[in-house]
Scaffold this active site. Sequence first.
Site, PDB file in Angstrom:
ATOM      1  CD  GLU A   1     -10.536  -6.383  12.026  1.00  0.00           C
ATOM      2  OE1 GLU A   1      -9.506  -6.272  12.810  1.00  0.00           O
ATOM      3  OE2 GLU A   1     -10.517  -7.238  11.203  1.00  0.00           O
TER       4      GLU A   1
ATOM      5  CG  ASP B   1       2.531  -2.653  -8.409  1.00  0.00           C
ATOM      6  OD1 ASP B   1       2.294  -1.658  -8.937  1.00  0.00           O
ATOM      7  OD2 ASP B   1       2.897  -3.938  -8.292  1.00  0.00           O
TER       8      ASP B   1
END
Length: 577
Positions: free
Chosen positions: A289, A237
């Site tokens: 990751e 956002d």
Amino acid sequence: MALSTAALAPLSGLAENPIVGPLVPVHEASSSDDWWRSAVIYQIYPRSFRDASGDGVGDLAGITAELHHIADLGADAVWLSPFYVSPQRDGGYDVADYCDVDPLFGTLADFDALAARARELGLHIIVDLVPNHCSSEHAMFRAALASGHGSPARDHFIFRDGRGEHGELPPNNWESHFGGPAWTRITEPDGTAGQWYLHLFDSSQPDFNWDNPAVGDEFERVLRFWLDRGAAGFRVDVAHALVKAAGLPDWGGKADGGSSPGFPGHLAPMFGQPALRDVYRRWRAILAEYGPDRVLCAEANVDPLDRMAQWVAPDQLHQAFNFPFLGAPFEAEALRAVVNASFEAFDAVGAPTTWVLSNHDVVRHASRLGLPGVGLNVGEGLGPEDPQPDVALGRTRARAATLFMLGLPGSAYLYQGEELGLVDNTFIAPHERQDPTFHRTGGERVGRDGCRVPIPWRSGAPAHGFSETGASWLPQPELWAELARDAQALASESHLNLYRRVLSHRRERALGAGSLAWVPDLCRDGVLAFANGTILVMLNAGESAVPLPLLEVAVRSGETGSADLGPGEAAWLILGE
């Protein structure tokens, strides 16, 4: 002669088809297998999707119960607007706890059940992240208020002394996106008038101080929390607003940072600061990751398009919403210009172009395309005193605009209910409105409630099937009885079944990963035409019907069987198999 995707891939020279004429290539087909480059992502606004508890507010259990409909529609992923713990002053975009579910929506166990159901259906879950600001009820902000001037807790936010003899004036002239000043003065713990804090949105939404490394550490913890629970990524956002210019200088331009005479958007001190790139580089490394299939999408409303593309360089965010496309009028030349500019900007950085027509912050495109002229009211809302949309015209054009959008290569975002052809409720009474924009401007700006009304599921049921009790946090139009999902499912030419057919063709023909070449011989008299692989897409934004080429029609938005494409209609035709 069949035209393969490979034939359209080169960006120099012209391909030629004996039926449609020469082609002008613009965008090459993608060879990447990254799902998000060509995905259809369906936005769910949890308050308004489906209410399983009967309290009139949608919830996670309701989403889980109906999620198979989204998979059946043909979506690849679901983006969930905020469901965090929140006082709900701004529909959940005022977050009090980023790592828990608000009881209004359920529990963390409900989220886990939703994520498990999504995996069963082959849907990715994208979580809405709100890193620019939190709720004034967040523990960190409460600690900042309770601590003294210059304390470490207060440095998590943007507090400043006021101007004027007694600090009675705001620190600068910035305006809130929701109207009024972007600063609120606090009362210090000793009862005296104190510092001011910055809030680019509502006064209940204090901005974080991203110059403080502790803020970055906290959000990296939040990212990992949801990634560990199965999130495929995040919609970020106000992604361009986190870092502010040093010294917080005055700004005489638009509150949203858009360009205006004398105030180009790239100079807005509250948006687009270079240090943001370091934030997103760290976030992208964290997502990596967890595997190559995690994604970050920026809500970065900056102009021009090549500046927006800076946020999606290979080591930063994966996608950015294409607001210029959303705001383009229903006009051939305007649409062609924004499509060309989009591919030029995003292809230059190796990022996919995204396409969107509606979301929870703008007037639904079935409403705005029915407004007089070309329907340019996007974000201010529509109320009973405004010119009212021609619903039939708006829904006709909406079908066509959707065919045009979903024929474009790249990733497409759908807003819940647009597959039903829903329009805004433009007759919400003042006492029923909940958008802070309406209240902060004294009703001068109607706000976004009209596009957030709970969607209809079953014709003839209480609340049109949204809630078994008939409760609904915003009033639904009576028109929606005939637009309910169950009724549309049985009507072959319904808005819903058009979306199903279009999304099926899009997936089968890999249009999201395809190429784009304009067809000059067909682009005239308000018509746009382009080839994407084996599909010719035509949109008639003009005022007169035009003949269709002598090709098999795969799907069309208007009258079937006609040899002409009427005004406000679109069609997909088959160039070859």
